[in-house]
Design a protein around this motif. Structure first.
Motif, PDB file in Angstrom:
ATOM      1  N   LEU A  47       0.832  -1.200   0.000  1.00 24.50           N
ATOM      2  CA  LEU A  47       0.000   0.000   0.000  1.00 24.50           C
ATOM      3  C   LEU A  47       0.867   1.252   0.000  1.00 24.50           C
ATOM      4  O   LEU A  47       0.599   2.218  -0.729  1.00 24.50           O
ATOM      5  CB  LEU A  47      -0.909  -0.007   1.230  1.00 24.50           C
ATOM      6  CG  LEU A  47      -1.830   1.203   1.395  1.00 24.50           C
ATOM      7  CD1 LEU A  47      -2.853   1.266   0.274  1.00 24.50           C
ATOM      8  CD2 LEU A  47      -2.531   1.153   2.757  1.00 24.50           C
ATOM      9  N   MET A  51       0.998   4.214  -2.777  1.00 24.07           N
ATOM     10  CA  MET A  51       0.728   5.598  -2.372  1.00 24.07           C
ATOM     11  C   MET A  51       1.846   6.540  -2.814  1.00 24.07           C
ATOM     12  O   MET A  51       1.585   7.664  -3.249  1.00 24.07           O
ATOM     13  CB  MET A  51       0.556   5.667  -0.853  1.00 24.07           C
ATOM     14  CG  MET A  51      -0.712   5.000  -0.325  1.00 24.07           C
ATOM     15  SD  MET A  51      -2.220   5.797  -0.906  1.00 24.07           S
ATOM     16  CE  MET A  51      -2.058   7.409  -0.183  1.00 24.07           C
ATOM     17  N   ARG A  91      -7.413  -5.345  -4.100  1.00 24.35           N
ATOM     18  CA  ARG A  91      -7.976  -4.581  -2.979  1.00 24.35           C
ATOM     19  C   ARG A  91      -6.990  -3.525  -2.488  1.00 24.35           C
ATOM     20  O   ARG A  91      -7.380  -2.382  -2.185  1.00 24.35           O
ATOM     21  CB  ARG A  91      -8.356  -5.535  -1.841  1.00 24.35           C
ATOM     22  CG  ARG A  91      -9.549  -6.426  -2.171  1.00 24.35           C
ATOM     23  CD  ARG A  91     -10.096  -7.085  -0.911  1.00 24.35           C
ATOM     24  NE  ARG A  91      -9.131  -7.992  -0.303  1.00 24.35           N
ATOM     25  CZ  ARG A  91      -9.033  -9.281  -0.579  1.00 24.35           C
ATOM     26  NH1 ARG A  91      -9.835  -9.830  -1.496  1.00 24.35           N
ATOM     27  NH2 ARG A  91      -8.144 -10.041   0.042  1.00 24.35           N
ATOM     28  N   ARG A  94      -6.883  -0.666  -5.006  1.00 28.65           N
ATOM     29  CA  ARG A  94      -8.111   0.133  -4.912  1.00 28.65           C
ATOM     30  C   ARG A  94      -8.068   1.060  -3.691  1.00 28.65           C
ATOM     31  O   ARG A  94      -8.440   2.238  -3.765  1.00 28.65           O
ATOM     32  CB  ARG A  94      -9.315  -0.808  -4.801  1.00 28.65           C
ATOM     33  CG  ARG A  94      -9.748  -1.387  -6.118  1.00 28.65           C
ATOM     34  CD  ARG A  94     -10.863  -0.542  -6.705  1.00 28.65           C
ATOM     35  NE  ARG A  94     -11.260  -1.108  -7.983  1.00 28.65           N
ATOM     36  CZ  ARG A  94     -11.075  -0.530  -9.152  1.00 28.65           C
ATOM     37  NH1 ARG A  94     -10.474   0.641  -9.218  1.00 28.65           N
ATOM     38  NH2 ARG A  94     -11.486  -1.092 -10.250  1.00 28.65           N
ATOM     39  N   GLU A  95      -7.596   0.506  -2.571  1.00 25.51           N
ATOM     40  CA  GLU A  95      -7.509   1.319  -1.358  1.00 25.51           C
ATOM     41  C   GLU A  95      -6.558   2.498  -1.555  1.00 25.51           C
ATOM     42  O   GLU A  95      -6.838   3.628  -1.124  1.00 25.51           O
ATOM     43  CB  GLU A  95      -7.034   0.449  -0.188  1.00 25.51           C
ATOM     44  CG  GLU A  95      -6.939   1.210   1.130  1.00 25.51           C
ATOM     45  CD  GLU A  95      -6.429   0.351   2.276  1.00 25.51           C
ATOM     46  OE1 GLU A  95      -6.095   0.924   3.337  1.00 25.51           O
ATOM     47  OE2 GLU A  95      -6.353  -0.888   2.111  1.00 25.51           O
ATOM     48  N   ALA A  96      -5.436   2.235  -2.230  1.00 28.60           N
ATOM     49  CA  ALA A  96      -4.456   3.309  -2.449  1.00 28.60           C
ATOM     50  C   ALA A  96      -5.023   4.404  -3.341  1.00 28.60           C
ATOM     51  O   ALA A  96      -4.847   5.606  -3.070  1.00 28.60           O
ATOM     52  CB  ALA A  96      -3.185   2.719  -3.062  1.00 28.60           C
ATOM     53  N   LEU A  97      -5.717   4.033  -4.395  1.00 27.45           N
ATOM     54  CA  LEU A  97      -6.240   5.023  -5.342  1.00 27.45           C
ATOM     55  C   LEU A  97      -7.414   5.811  -4.760  1.00 27.45           C
ATOM     56  O   LEU A  97      -7.570   7.004  -5.022  1.00 27.45           O
ATOM     57  CB  LEU A  97      -6.689   4.325  -6.631  1.00 27.45           C
ATOM     58  CG  LEU A  97      -5.609   4.100  -7.689  1.00 27.45           C
ATOM     59  CD1 LEU A  97      -6.130   3.202  -8.794  1.00 27.45           C
ATOM     60  CD2 LEU A  97      -5.121   5.416  -8.265  1.00 27.45           C
ATOM     61  N   ASN A  98      -8.266   5.095  -4.044  1.00 28.82           N
ATOM     62  CA  ASN A  98      -9.419   5.765  -3.421  1.00 28.82           C
ATOM     63  C   ASN A  98     -10.222   6.566  -4.452  1.00 28.82           C
ATOM     64  O   ASN A  98     -10.595   7.722  -4.219  1.00 28.82           O
ATOM     65  CB  ASN A  98      -8.948   6.671  -2.276  1.00 28.82           C
ATOM     66  CG  ASN A  98     -10.091   7.136  -1.392  1.00 28.82           C
ATOM     67  OD1 ASN A  98     -11.131   6.462  -1.310  1.00 28.82           O
ATOM     68  ND2 ASN A  98      -9.929   8.284  -0.739  1.00 28.82           N
ATOM     69  N   GLY A  99     -10.431   5.923  -5.610  1.00 28.32           N
ATOM     70  CA  GLY A  99     -11.256   6.540  -6.643  1.00 28.32           C
ATOM     71  C   GLY A  99     -10.567   7.567  -7.498  1.00 28.32           C
ATOM     72  O   GLY A  99     -11.208   8.229  -8.329  1.00 28.32           O
ATOM     73  N   ARG A 100      -9.255   7.724  -7.360  1.00 25.97           N
ATOM     74  CA  ARG A 100      -8.540   8.788  -8.074  1.00 25.97           C
ATOM     75  C   ARG A 100      -7.920   8.325  -9.390  1.00 25.97           C
ATOM     76  O   ARG A 100      -7.172   9.071 -10.014  1.00 25.97           O
ATOM     77  CB  ARG A 100      -7.439   9.358  -7.181  1.00 25.97           C
ATOM     78  CG  ARG A 100      -7.944  10.110  -5.977  1.00 25.97           C
ATOM     79  CD  ARG A 100      -6.797  10.537  -5.078  1.00 25.97           C
ATOM     80  NE  ARG A 100      -6.187   9.394  -4.399  1.00 25.97           N
ATOM     81  CZ  ARG A 100      -5.074   9.464  -3.682  1.00 25.97           C
ATOM     82  NH1 ARG A 100      -4.409  10.616  -3.595  1.00 25.97           N
ATOM     83  NH2 ARG A 100      -4.602   8.390  -3.082  1.00 25.97           N
TER      84      ARG A 100
END
Length: 630
Positions: A47, A51, A91, A94-100
């Motif tokens: 992660l 990031m 997963r 996805r958590e790292a991007l957070n929709g970006r």
């Protein structure tokens, strides 16, 4: 609902991420572990890497699943965790991007530039298992990366297209020759992949920006969106560490040139860091990409055009001036004699033996490649001297043990330059059992693979896929051990070597007359000639050593009893007599006789060679008499 990547890439450039594996290595994580397992064991580490790249400007993240397939994970005992590792990788991204941005599931080549003996069906299963997990966990696309040949990439692509229309990015690992390992030019490879449903095609790894840019220039007019993930230059090995020299500033400069050539995804591969990605993002911050040109159908090749281009390569071929060993053995009895290169620098006795064997009428002199992993003089050098000084045809063994892919091709190119065109492909005994047990056993290839690759040189194609301007003309032999419990299984393995391209077979020494007869029956369906191995015994101790300690050699009880307690001239005389009996049986069923010289006693091989010709003349006379009577 997320926007389809394909639509985004028609008008935008996405910044990809950089390396994960080499970046973790730079951060102190050791080689020899599965970085993909960190998805489960240390997800916070992965992660954090994601990031860092996102903070540097990455808009498209690859999952940490490059080697998360059954084959690669099995090396770490993790083959039952394929699904878990891949799902976890999605997963975490996805958590790292957070929709970006976008997440693409990474799946790398299993062959990795080598011709591993993995069936197409197994490859298909491995890829399907991995990409199914990625797709079900909700990636925005699949990135098939670091593929060296079209064949394997097609297998992976088809495993995706069987189940989904998800966007697929296909990336080749190429060098500055601009060809795949199986010989396709970039326009040809792009044409094939486009026809199979690839949405984005590009390049990663193996090369820095310069070589990738040259490859892009050959396909920039096709209108297919491209992705590029170059290495940070050429790797260097300094003080036990791998280092890459291309700076972040340089990557920023090349990013604009990539964009001008219609690259729609730009990131980095081995050696790149968040600093490299930041430089790319900053260089392209104000860049306004034009719409991609429409697909240029005229620039694409049809399958027939691609096939014909391989047939019509402008390469010269060698003209043979004498028949090959294969030609000879189809017409008459043929004798190959093995004479081991010396273990020291004195070649006088070796050349004297070669001259005696020439006078005896051998058809070829074969030289082993450091047999039993014992260091001997180069068989290439001695093969050339034999050819020049005696006129005997050299038949050179080439082992998989001592040379990597680079060294093996170089070695074979040297043979071609010296006019040595008969070779025997062997695996080679492990180095730890030889006279330098600390040496490495390379084994980049199996004996099957080296046969195929030598035949590729005959097509004028290098191991890398590069045209060689001239076709080699190797006659390739394969080794065969009939001294096994189940001869049928051994023959099945032999059939695979023939399928790989073997032109003739040379067996391990046989010491059982009944086995020779059984071998004829078991191989009668094979269309290539077999040379039966005969090695005269030098003493009783020699017999027991071979039987009990040397892999692939098995003596009959009868032969061991005959040799028991015999030494010196008496032992050699009895060993020669036994060999003659075996040769008589062999000649009834096979035209090829392969005599192995023990301990440089070349007079034994000389006597046996003359015996073959005596028996052959007798056989021919009998056939002639029978023809007259009939």
């Amino acid at each position: 609902m997320r926007v389809d990547l394909r639509k985004v890439l028609q008008k935008e450039i996405l910044i990809g991420d950089g390396a994960i594996g080499t970046y973790l290595y730079q951060k102190g994580f050791p080689v020899g572990i599965s970085y993909e397992e960190l998805n489960l064991e240390s997800p916070d580490v992965i992660l954090d890497v994601h990031m860092q790249y996102i903070d540097a400007g990455t808009q498209l993240i690859e999952t940490n699943t490059y080697s998360a397939n059954y084959d690669k994970l099995s090396k770490f005992g993790l083959e039952d965790k394929v699904v878990d590792i891949n799902r976890a990788g999605v997963r975490i991204a996805r958590e790292a991007l957070n929709g970006r941005g976008y997440v693409v599931g990474a799946a790398g080549s299993i062959r990795a530039g080598k011709r591993f003996d993995i069936s197409k069906s197994k490859l298909g299963y491995y890829y399907e298992e991995q990409v199914t997990a990625l797709i079900e966990e909700g990636v925005d696309g699949i990135m098939l990366e670091t593929f060296y040949d079209v064949e394997e990439l097609l297998i992976a692509l088809r495993s995706i297209r069987k189940q989904s229309e998800i966007p697929v990015i296909c990336q080749f690992a190429i060098d500055d020759i601009g060809r795949t390992l199986d010989g396709y030019t970039m326009p040809q490879a792009f044409s094939i992949l486009h026809g199979e449903g690839a949405d984005v095609i590009g390049f990663n790894c193996r090369s820095g920006p310069n070589a990738i840019m040259r490859a892009m220039e050959t396909v920039s007019d096709i209108g297919i969106p491209m992705s590029v993930y170059p290495n940070a230059g050429i790797a260097d090995y300094i003080d036990g560490e791998v280092r890459f020299g291309a700076s972040a500033e340089y990557f920023g400069q090349t990013a604009v040139r990539f964009a001008d050539l219609n690259a729609r995804i730009i990131g980095g591969c081995c050696g790149t860091t968040p600093e490299h990605i930041k430089a790319i993002a900053e260089a392209l911050a104000a860049y306004q990409p034009a719409l991609l040109p429409p697909l240029n159908e005229e620039a694409l090749f049809t399958r027939d055009e691609i096939r014909s281009s391989f047939v019509s390569l402008d390469q010269s071929e060698k003209t043979r001036t004498e028949p090959t060993i294969v030609d000879l053995v189809k017409e008459r009895h043929t004798v190959i004699v093995e004479l081991d290169p010396p273990r020291d620098l004195d070649i006088e006795k070796f050349l004297k033996g070669a001259k005696c064997l020439k006078a005896a009428g051998v058809d070829a002199l074969t030289l082993a490649d450091n047999s039993l992993a014992v260091t001997r003089m180069s068989n290439m050098a001695l093969g050339y001297l034999v050819k020049e000084q005696t006129g005997i045809r050299p038949l050179i063994h080439i082992a998989c043990r001592d040379r990597n892919l680079i060294g093996t091709q170089s070695h074979l190119m040297g043979f071609d330059a010296l006019g040595i065109d008969h070779v025997l492909a062997v695996t080679g005994d492990p180095a730890r059992f030889g006279d330098l047990p600390g040496a490495s056993s390379v084994y980049d290839m199996t004996s099957f693979e080296i046969i195929r690759m030598i035949k590729q040189l005959n097509d004028g194609i290098a191991f890398s896929g590069k045209p060689l301007k001239q076709k080699a003309d190797f006659v390739v032999g394969a080794a065969f051990n009939p001294n096994v419990k189940y001869i049928e299984k051994a023959v099945q393995r032999l059939e695979k070597k023939i399928a790989a391209g073997a032109d003739y077979i040379m067996t391990q020494p046989v010491y059982d007359k009944d086995l020779i007869v059984a071998l004829k029956e078991a191989t009668k369906h094979l269309e290539i000639p077999i040379f039966i191995g005969i090695m005269p015994l030098a003493s009783g101790r020699n017999a027991e050593y071979l039987h009990n300690e040397v892999p692939g050699i098995l003596l009959s009880d009868e032969v061991r009893e005959q040799m028991a307690g015999l030494e010196g001239e008496e032992g050699r005389a009895t060993g020669t007599a036994i060999a003659k009996e075996l040769i008589e049986v062999a000649m009834e069923h096979f035209n090829g006789i392969y005599i192995m010289t023990p301990f440089m006693f070349y007079d034994m091989s000389e006597e046996l060679t003359k015996f073959v010709w005596e028996k052959s003349n007798h056989i021919m006379e009998k056939k002639g008499s029978a023809a007259i009577i009939n």
